[in-house]
Design a protein around this motif. Sequence first.
Motif, mmCIF file in Angstrom:
data_model
loop_
_atom_site.group_PDB
_atom_site.id
_atom_site.type_symbol
_atom_site.label_atom_id
_atom_site.label_comp_id
_atom_site.label_asym_id
_atom_site.label_seq_id
_atom_site.Cartn_x
_atom_site.Cartn_y
_atom_site.Cartn_z
ATOM 1 N N TYR A 35 0.851 -1.189 0.000
ATOM 2 C CA TYR A 35 0.000 0.000 0.000
ATOM 3 C C TYR A 35 0.887 1.239 0.000
ATOM 4 O O TYR A 35 1.744 1.401 0.870
ATOM 5 N N LYS A 58 -10.769 5.686 -8.969
ATOM 6 C CA LYS A 58 -10.776 4.251 -8.667
ATOM 7 C C LYS A 58 -9.338 3.745 -8.525
ATOM 8 O O LYS A 58 -9.092 2.662 -8.010
ATOM 9 N N GLU A 149 -4.430 0.993 -7.012
ATOM 10 C CA GLU A 149 -5.879 0.824 -6.921
ATOM 11 C C GLU A 149 -6.359 1.407 -5.601
ATOM 12 O O GLU A 149 -5.840 1.079 -4.534
ATOM 13 N N LYS A 150 -7.346 2.265 -5.672
ATOM 14 C CA LYS A 150 -7.911 2.878 -4.472
ATOM 15 C C LYS A 150 -8.821 1.873 -3.769
ATOM 16 O O LYS A 150 -9.806 1.412 -4.342
ATOM 17 N N THR A 151 -8.482 1.525 -2.548
ATOM 18 C CA THR A 151 -9.274 0.558 -1.788
ATOM 19 C C THR A 151 -9.598 1.140 -0.412
ATOM 20 O O THR A 151 -9.087 2.193 -0.032
ATOM 21 N N THR A 152 -10.416 0.445 0.334
ATOM 22 C CA THR A 152 -10.765 0.904 1.681
ATOM 23 C C THR A 152 -9.567 0.842 2.618
ATOM 24 O O THR A 152 -9.523 1.538 3.632
ATOM 25 N N LYS A 153 -8.574 0.027 2.265
ATOM 26 C CA LYS A 153 -7.378 -0.102 3.100
ATOM 27 C C LYS A 153 -6.268 0.872 2.694
ATOM 28 O O LYS A 153 -5.302 1.054 3.428
ATOM 29 N N LYS A 156 -3.454 0.473 -3.175
ATOM 30 C CA LYS A 156 -2.735 -0.783 -3.354
ATOM 31 C C LYS A 156 -1.974 -0.794 -4.678
ATOM 32 O O LYS A 156 -2.519 -0.476 -5.733
ATOM 33 N N ARG A 158 -0.674 -2.238 -7.873
ATOM 34 C CA ARG A 158 -1.141 -3.347 -8.705
ATOM 35 C C ARG A 158 -0.196 -3.662 -9.875
ATOM 36 O O ARG A 158 -0.200 -4.764 -10.390
#
Length: 205
Positions: A35, A58, A149-153, A156, A158
């Motif tokens: 991340y 995104k 990649e935009k994630t809740t964590k 990330k 990729r």
Amino acid sequence: MKPIKSVILLLLVVIASSFTKDSFSYEDGYKVGDYASDFSLKNIDGKMVSLADFNDAKGYLVIFTCNTCPYAKAYEDRIIALDKKYKTKGVPVVAINPNNPKVQPGDSFEKMIKRAEKKGFTFPYLLDEGQKVYPQYGATRTPHVFLLEKTTKGNKVRYIGAIDDNYQDAEAVETKYVEDAIEAMLDGKEIKINSTKAIGCSIKV
């Protein structure tokens, strides 16, 4: 006593070298699956830009590039095309110039503004002032791409590497690494090639 003195001297050398810029290993940067931390860097319009500013994103295509490298210049039109194609799909380009302008005057902030105007950049073009961001990412070349990649964590990682398999001729490209990675990411599919060797000029420190 001599062996003890030698050991002490060796330890002092190791400790001292750990604080020098040359001791940094760029292999310690982000790997696929990590991340990435956000940053705040000055854009060519004078405003500070962070990944968090892109509310509807995104993901992000973070590209370390510059004004002067022949490889970076060869990819400029393709980077513009990537931004135009994927910004509307939620994956904007965020370009960062990692070079030290004292070592490479052609990559000064003023020259960045002129280059962006000449080429018609459609994306932020940021200066890594103090060269603090590119070592975190592990960038070693210009251009060097990191697809996040935009994630809740968090953001990330990729894909890392080159834009495609032919820097010399856009028409002769057989594999579009970045486009394939973005399409797979947006479709929720596995990215088949998630890491390639970045081809370009070394970052000037």
